[in-house]
Design a protein around this motif. Structure first.
Motif, mmCIF file in Angstrom:
data_model
loop_
_atom_site.group_PDB
_atom_site.id
_atom_site.type_symbol
_atom_site.label_atom_id
_atom_site.label_comp_id
_atom_site.label_asym_id
_atom_site.label_seq_id
_atom_site.Cartn_x
_atom_site.Cartn_y
_atom_site.Cartn_z
ATOM 1 N N ARG A 237 -54.593 -12.376 -13.310
ATOM 2 C CA ARG A 237 -53.819 -12.410 -12.060
ATOM 3 C C ARG A 237 -52.865 -13.600 -12.044
ATOM 4 N N VAL A 238 -53.357 -14.752 -12.475
ATOM 5 C CA VAL A 238 -52.506 -15.949 -12.488
ATOM 6 C C VAL A 238 -51.406 -15.804 -13.532
ATOM 7 N N MET A 239 -51.731 -15.270 -14.690
ATOM 8 C CA MET A 239 -50.709 -15.053 -15.708
ATOM 9 C C MET A 239 -49.591 -14.154 -15.188
ATOM 10 N N PRO A 263 -60.224 -24.247 -7.695
ATOM 11 C CA PRO A 263 -59.373 -24.841 -8.734
ATOM 12 C C PRO A 263 -60.146 -25.202 -9.998
ATOM 13 N N ARG A 264 -61.329 -25.780 -9.829
ATOM 14 C CA ARG A 264 -62.110 -26.170 -10.996
ATOM 15 C C ARG A 264 -62.528 -24.958 -11.817
ATOM 16 N N ALA A 265 -62.971 -23.895 -11.138
ATOM 17 C CA ALA A 265 -63.391 -22.690 -11.858
ATOM 18 C C ALA A 265 -62.217 -22.054 -12.590
ATOM 19 N N LEU A 266 -61.034 -22.081 -11.972
ATOM 20 C CA LEU A 266 -59.856 -21.519 -12.625
ATOM 21 C C LEU A 266 -59.494 -22.322 -13.870
ATOM 22 N N GLN A 267 -59.551 -23.641 -13.776
ATOM 23 C CA GLN A 267 -59.258 -24.468 -14.943
ATOM 24 C C GLN A 267 -60.233 -24.171 -16.083
ATOM 25 N N GLU A 268 -61.507 -24.031 -15.757
ATOM 26 C CA GLU A 268 -62.500 -23.743 -16.784
ATOM 27 C C GLU A 268 -62.247 -22.385 -17.420
ATOM 28 N N ALA A 269 -61.828 -21.396 -16.605
ATOM 29 C CA ALA A 269 -61.551 -20.057 -17.131
ATOM 30 C C ALA A 269 -60.351 -20.093 -18.078
ATOM 31 N N PHE A 270 -59.302 -20.822 -17.718
ATOM 32 C CA PHE A 270 -58.129 -20.919 -18.589
ATOM 33 C C PHE A 270 -58.476 -21.620 -19.903
ATOM 34 N N ARG A 271 -59.272 -22.675 -19.836
ATOM 35 C CA ARG A 271 -59.648 -23.362 -21.072
ATOM 36 C C ARG A 271 -60.466 -22.447 -21.977
ATOM 37 N N ARG A 272 -61.348 -21.668 -21.366
ATOM 38 C CA ARG A 272 -62.214 -20.799 -22.152
ATOM 39 C C ARG A 272 -61.439 -19.648 -22.784
ATOM 40 N N HIS A 273 -60.501 -19.055 -22.055
ATOM 41 C CA HIS A 273 -59.818 -17.848 -22.518
ATOM 42 C C HIS A 273 -58.488 -18.124 -23.207
ATOM 43 N N LEU A 274 -57.791 -19.190 -22.819
ATOM 44 C CA LEU A 274 -56.460 -19.453 -23.373
ATOM 45 C C LEU A 274 -56.328 -20.838 -24.001
ATOM 46 N N ASP A 275 -57.380 -21.628 -23.946
ATOM 47 C CA ASP A 275 -57.365 -22.988 -24.488
ATOM 48 C C ASP A 275 -56.232 -23.826 -23.888
#
Length: 338
Positions: A237-239, A263-275
């Motif tokens: 969704r953010v992409m 915000p924290r959960a979103l940051q963790e999701a981006f790091r996990r999926h897109l580094d």
């Protein structure tokens, strides 16, 4: 109704009291209507039974206070509700102890400051010590299962169940305590969530996401995603938003609201999926758009480096030049003249 002699506890007196009684039958009827039909038994002298129940909230969340018995008397209380069905309860014990069990499955003893989650699907019973008291946060099953789907990267809501053993870590327990405290302050302090539907919706979604992220989630039948595909629905969704509106101002809070995550959960999701981070991804998209504009301007002279930088949200030209050089190996001015 027989009145209790003890005062209603603490700031929870700001909740709307529905039960304040020594009458077991009256208590059973009222709380059955508030939660789900349940069996209520006094384990000891029935003359020592007492109950207090109060609630309030805003659209999406209900906060309740509940106490059975008195710490100065010996009567314990046993409740056996039917499955909750349409909602979940996050229960925090504030005084005394309770033993909660799901027959044939789990049992845990919970003391002051500790929490447990009752999901909509299981039967359970709670054994209250005399005078035990708790605060509960009620969330709709739909909101929690949408958050669980987002966290697991699937499109459809998942059937989310929770283990009784509390948060996944001490850090997770502190995170949940933070959102729980914010919800309680909104309710007891008559915050804007009570009158502002947008605030209420965001706070409910954040609470649901943090519940999924901090408690022991059990799911069944969730299909694995294909390798190489960004499977996290919130990340997608953010992409999509960034791709469509890369020239618009976006903060981390804005992107998290789109994702329906904290915000924290979103940051963790981006790091996990897109580094990368959400704002890092935004910067990469903007740099790519700026690169294309500079290539075009190099052909027709339609823009300067500063024109392009400002168009894509880079207000600091020196920083833009650094980002650009790191990405493309040369300064933006070189692209413009090639």
């Amino acid at each position: 109704m027989a009145q209790l002699s003890a005062a209603v506890p603490g700031d929870l007196s700001k909740l709307t009291t529905l039960v304040h009684s020594n009458d077991l039958e009256e208590t059973r009827d009222i709380i059955s209507n508030a939660y789900s039909p349940y069996r209520l038994d006094c384990l000891g002298d029935a003359r020592e039974f007492s109950a207090w129940y109060a609630e309030s909230g805003f659209p999406g969340i209900t906060v309740s206070g509940l106490q059975y018995g008195s710490p100065h008397l010996g009567a314990e209380t046993l409740i056996r509700p039917q499955p909750l069905g349409t909602y979940l309860l996050v229960c925090e014990v504030t005084h005394g102890r309770v033993t909660v069990s799901s027959p044939g499955r789990e049992e845990c003893r919970v003391g002051p400051g500790e929490t447990y989650v009752l999901d909509p699907y299981r039967g359970f019973q709670v054994h209250w010590s005399p005078g035990a008291r708790m605060i509960t946060v009620r969330l709709a099953r739909e909101a929690v299962e949408r958050a669980a789907a987002d966290a697991l990267g699937v499109e459809d809501p998942v059937r989310a169940r929770f283990a009784l053993g509390g948060a996944i870590s001490p850090q997770a327990a502190r995170t949940w305590a933070g959102i729980s405290g914010a919800v309680l302050r909104e309710v007891l302090g008559e915050g804007v969530a009570r009158t502002n539907p947008l605030v209420a919706t965001h706070l409910t979604q954040t609470a649901a996401a943090l519940l999924v992220g901090t408690q022991r989630l059990i799911t069944e039948g969730v299909d694995a995603q294909r390798t190489g595909v960004v499977s996290h629905a919130a990340v997608r969704r953010v992409m999509a938003l960034v791709e469509e509106q890369a020239d618009q101002p976006h903060t981390l809070a804005d992107l998290a609201a789109t994702a329906r995550l904290s915000p924290r959960a979103l940051q963790e999701a981006f790091r996990r999926h897109l580094d990368t981070t959400p704002l890092g991804y935004l910067r990469e998209v903007r740099l790519a758009r700026a690169h294309q504009d500079l290539l075009a301007a190099g052909q027709d002279g339609s823009a300067t480096v500063s024109d392009v930088a400002y168009r894509w949200g880079f207000s600091n030209l020196g920083r833009f030049a650094t980002y650009y050089r790191n990405q493309y190996g040369h300064p933006p001015s070189q692209t413009l003249i090639t």
